[in-house]
Design an enzyme around this catalytic site. Sequence first.
Site, PDB file in Angstrom:
ATOM      1  N   GLY B  90       2.677   7.091 -11.701  1.00 37.76           N
ATOM      2  CA  GLY B  90       3.855   5.874 -11.859  1.00 37.76           C
ATOM      3  C   GLY B  90       5.117   6.883 -11.593  1.00 37.76           C
ATOM      4  N   SER B 122      -1.441  11.851 -10.191  1.00 41.96           N
ATOM      5  CA  SER B 122      -0.016  11.810  -9.623  1.00 41.96           C
ATOM      6  C   SER B 122       1.017  12.178 -10.661  1.00 41.96           C
ATOM      7  CB  SER B 122       0.193  10.504  -9.249  1.00 41.96           C
ATOM      8  OG  SER B 122       1.532  10.282  -8.484  1.00 41.96           O
ATOM      9  N   ALA B 123       1.862  11.386 -11.372  1.00 37.86           N
ATOM     10  CA  ALA B 123       2.675  11.754 -12.443  1.00 37.86           C
ATOM     11  C   ALA B 123       2.099  12.491 -13.600  1.00 37.86           C
ATOM     12  CB  ALA B 123       3.660  10.514 -12.876  1.00 37.86           C
ATOM     13  N   HIS B 159       0.691  13.826  -3.685  1.00 38.56           N
ATOM     14  CA  HIS B 159       0.801  12.802  -2.675  1.00 38.56           C
ATOM     15  C   HIS B 159       1.675  13.945  -1.310  1.00 38.56           C
ATOM     16  CE1 HIS B 159       0.032   9.332  -4.837  1.00 38.56           C
ATOM     17  NE2 HIS B 159       0.966   9.614  -5.838  1.00 38.56           N
ATOM     18  N   GLU B 194      -3.362  13.821  -0.942  1.00 41.17           N
ATOM     19  CA  GLU B 194      -4.200  12.788  -1.349  1.00 41.17           C
ATOM     20  C   GLU B 194      -5.847  13.061  -1.012  1.00 41.17           C
ATOM     21  OE1 GLU B 194      -2.317   9.159   0.119  1.00 41.17           O
ATOM     22  OE2 GLU B 194      -0.850   9.216  -1.467  1.00 41.17           O
TER      23      GLU B 194
END
Lengths: 233, 233
Positions: B90, B122-123, B159, B194
């Site tokens: 997020g 991700s985050a 990413h 990714e």
Amino acid sequence: MKNIVLASTSTLYGEAYLAYLQPVIKELFAAAGEVIFVPYARPGGISHDEYTANAAKVFADAGITLRGLHTFDNPAEALRVGKGFFTGGGNTFLLVKQLHELGVMQVLAEEVSNGKPYLGTSAGSNIGGVNMQTTNDMPIVYPPSFTTMGLVPFNLNPHYLDPIPELPHMGETRETRIKEFHTQQVVPVVGLREGGWIRVKDTRVTLEGVPAARIFLPGKPAYEVKSGEEIVF
Amino acid sequence: MKNIVLASTSTLYGEAYLAYLQPVIKELFAAAGEVIFVPYARPGGISHDEYTANAAKVFADAGITLRGLHTFDNPAEALRVGKGFFTGGGNTFLLVKQLHELGVMQVLAEEVSNGKPYLGTSAGSNIGGVNMQTTNDMPIVYPPSFTTMGLVPFNLNPHYLDPIPELPHMGETRETRIKEFHTQQVVPVVGLREGGWIRVKDTRVTLEGVPAARIFLPGKPAYEVKSGEEIVF
């Protein structure tokens, strides 16, 4: 009377630095003669001197002298007596940190609000908004505040990029990021595509340049504004 | 013994949420039985409850119970007694702000450093690095600090995206942004494409998944590390 240009980018694909903005530069700074350059965003880590020299070359072609803010002993005083300002792009976090630490963010805002001509490109346009919180840049330094000049009653997202349908990439699109911003704040956001700029003349704010801009308001569908149209909320 | 997975993304293009990580989830959390989910990054502004429910569905398929950290009265205590942790993606600024304001960033770091299994996507992977200053996210909130857990002695850029040569877009490439980071800091950066993830088992740090990762060190040319290879500096 405000006299401001906030451009998405300094450089169009395949063109020279600031080439497409030459007519804008001439119109904006014709009466100023000398303009102060704010080099603190340092694209690619370029030095303040080198960045200023690059910009000064382009301004010289328009008959305008450019001097880097970093060369003044008292930058706040330099802004008070300066006749016009250009803030170049690069990293918005670097730029905002430096302006706050020098105590000149508010000074610059006041001088521009009182009518001195201002040109921003990319990061230099971001600081024309209410805050820098719709920048695309990496947080490579920690600024003491994200608040910027608020020359316009909205935020900018320069280099606005439409989703690329064929790209199998799962990072957030620009539109998704701006919608996430609106889960936290109600400030309108103008997604400014490359080649477009915002023109402020007194209280009138219009979109100029070739592409349309995309407008984001909290809780509403995004919509487009065409070149020449007013940006009002 | 550290037991950590830091993944570039939760979701591969065209696949279901966490689908490609199912084997990893099973291996990592087999002994834990119950895992605490950190939902604070709120992708797209999704609520903590809804985000937790989405992740819990996937974990249930692997026979693991997931409970949101936001449902505990005392989140620090919850982490102290918890058996394993998953932090979803997020907005990294939201996530880091919340973890610092709750006073649990350091607690989580300690519990994971002491051997409890941790999965980040991700985050949630960004916060495994030294600081969050190579995130791609927008600064939609102002965290009290950019410092993160430092589970690995480098930063991550999830990413990670290679330059797209045919794209006539003048915004900075990811590589340019990371190079700008290195004008300010010497922390190594792993550009994690990714489908790739970093696996930490005790002191051994390897790249897993399909794609190679791109490694950035200050003042040196970037280079590639292949899946299965160690990441050492």
